[in-house]
Design a protein around this motif. Structure first.
Motif, PDB file in Angstrom:
ATOM      1  N   ASP A 163       0.802  -1.220   0.000  1.00 20.84           N
ATOM      2  CA  ASP A 163       0.000   0.000   0.000  1.00 20.84           C
ATOM      3  C   ASP A 163       0.835   1.270   0.000  1.00 20.84           C
ATOM      4  OD1 ASP A 163       0.771  -0.871   2.514  1.00 20.84           O
ATOM      5  OD2 ASP A 163      -0.943  -0.004   3.552  1.00 20.84           O
ATOM      6  N   GLU A 164       1.989   1.263   0.673  1.00 21.53           N
ATOM      7  CA  GLU A 164       2.823   2.468   0.693  1.00 21.53           C
ATOM      8  C   GLU A 164       3.711   2.585  -0.543  1.00 21.53           C
ATOM      9  OE1 GLU A 164       4.821   3.711   4.266  1.00 21.53           O
ATOM     10  OE2 GLU A 164       3.716   2.214   5.425  1.00 21.53           O
ATOM     11  N   TRP A 194      -3.855   1.190  -4.432  1.00 15.94           N
ATOM     12  CA  TRP A 194      -2.435   1.106  -4.089  1.00 15.94           C
ATOM     13  C   TRP A 194      -1.529   1.672  -5.176  1.00 15.94           C
ATOM     14  CZ3 TRP A 194      -2.407  -4.629  -1.994  1.00 15.94           C
ATOM     15  CH2 TRP A 194      -3.133  -4.662  -0.790  1.00 15.94           C
TER      16      TRP A 194
END
Length: 413
Positions: A163-164, A194
């Motif tokens: 996700d990051e 994402w």
């Protein structure tokens, strides 16, 4: 060659033995998928076929959690889907960054090198995942065109958080590719949320189908990079096409620009469609969406946790960072003094159950046991644990009687 002169085994139809595939994949195919694949063929430009292609694209947008127009199939195993994405996105000399947490990160590295890319890697010990801060530092240092990742690496059972990473890539104008073959619908996956640009998968894990076709989805950004490299004019390659950008894609079969033409409204011929595989892919997606993607992920989480609880109750140590273990594959250390291959052989010969060994530094160190797709069920987990207990006892390991099944039942309830 006279048919009657052939050995009896060759004159008979091949009948596979009954197996419960509880390894890291492939898995036991969902009977509904097998039924769909038995349907009769139609011509590849029959309106019924093009309708099936359109429906399959729409269904996989739901599977991938994306609005991407370019969501389609590559007629190949999952590895072909990886190669199609990388060979179509990367030109010789392009920099690519690959986080490696197991065997399949190494595979991305090899394929990118064969594309002529300048490959940079981040390696973490097997059983761990890459920290986003590591990736951010490497992105700033390497300044790649592409970040290429594996979400779920079955060689280590780890699931890389994504996700990051998409945010990190967008801030630096880096394309973001992921192979999610082993993890899709067994673990949360959000293509759009994402920030993924290119994703490829396979059917033979949590989607409950056979290997042989690779779902792919591309963002508009990735599609623009690929289409800029096209050398196609009215379906004929033209090296002097003035509108073509970049270097020609070096593969014909895995040229995504041409495959996108094939899946577009133009239906420009590229290959003869693997019709039966298309039927199977459509059914895999239909089944997943009918159950609900969140519900499928939760079913895998529950089954994986129950299996892990049962293995621990047997007195076995689980492998790797359990906070980042995939829901659908559990790695477990082979007990000291136990012949791991002998146990696997007994499981197969006596009970018809397949569990997996591992690769590289983990070969002979851990077993990998999967709860995927059609096999992510209570009965398969309980059966596998009960049979493993008996096989361990036959090899001299003092497994506590009945504890594994009891622990798994507790986890299910």
């Amino acid at each position: 060659m006279n048919f009657n002169d052939l050995p009896p085994a060759l004159r008979a139809s091949f009948l596979p033995p009954p197996r419960l595939l509880m390894g890291p994949g492939p898995i036991t195919c969902d009977p509904r998928v097998l039924r769909a694949m038995s349907y009769q063929l139609v011509g590849q430009f029959d309106p019924a076929m093009t309708d099936c292609m359109n429906q399959t694209m729409a269904l996989y947008r739901g599977v991938f959690r994306t609005e991407n127009r370019w969501t389609f199939m590559v007629d190949s195993t999952a590895r072909g889907g990886i190669e199609a994405c990388l060979v179509s996105l990367l030109e010789p000399g392009d920099r690519v960054l690959v986080p490696i947490m197991g065997r399949f990160g190494q595979l991305l590295t090899e394929i990118a090198e064969r594309c002529g890319a300048e490959v940079h890697t981040i390696a973490v010990p097997w059983g761990e995942v890459c920290d986003p801060a590591q990736v951010a530092e490497a992105l700033d240092r390497v300044r790649p065109k592409l970040l290429a990742t594996v979400q779920g690496d079955t060689s280590t059972t780890m699931c890389q958080p994504l996700d990051e990473l998409g945010r990190l890539c967008r801030e630096r104008d880096v394309l973001f590719y992921c192979d999610c073959t082993a993890s899709i619908v067994g673990n949360a996956f959000e293509t759009d949320a994402w920030g993924l640009d290119a994703v490829s998968a396979g059917l033979q894990k949590c989607l409950g189908g056979p290997s042989g076709i690779a779902p792919v989805t591309l963002s508009d950004r990735a599609a623009a990079v690929i289409q800029a490299r096209r050398h196609v004019e009215r379906g004929i390659r033209a090296a002097d096409d003035e509108d073509a950008g970049g270097e020609r894609i070096r593969s014909n079969y895995f040229d995504l620009a041409m495959i996108m033409d094939y899946w577009s409204e133009a239906r420009l011929n590229h290959h003869t469609e693997a019709t039966s595989m298309l039927y199977g892919a459509r059914e895999c997606a239909r089944i997943a969406l009918e159950e609900g993607i969140d519900e499928v992920v939760e079913r895998h989480r529950i089954a994986g946790n129950a299996l892990a609880a049962g293995l621990a109750a047997l007195g076995l140590a689980l492998f790797g960072d359990q906070a980042h273990r995939m829901h659908n594959v559990v790695g477990v250390y082979i007990p000291e003094g136990v012949d791991g291959e002998a146990v696997r052989g007994r499981m197969l010969a006596d009970f018809g159950i397949e569990i997996g060994t591992s690769f590289g530094p983990l070969h002979g160190v851990i077993w990998r046991i999967g709860t995927m797709g059609y096999n992510a069920r209570r009965d398969t987990v309980l059966t596998t644990l009960a049979c493993l207990e008996q096989c361990l006892r036959c090899e001299g390991f003092a497994a506590p009687p009945g504890e594994a099944v009891a622990a798994a039942l507790g986890a299910f309830s």
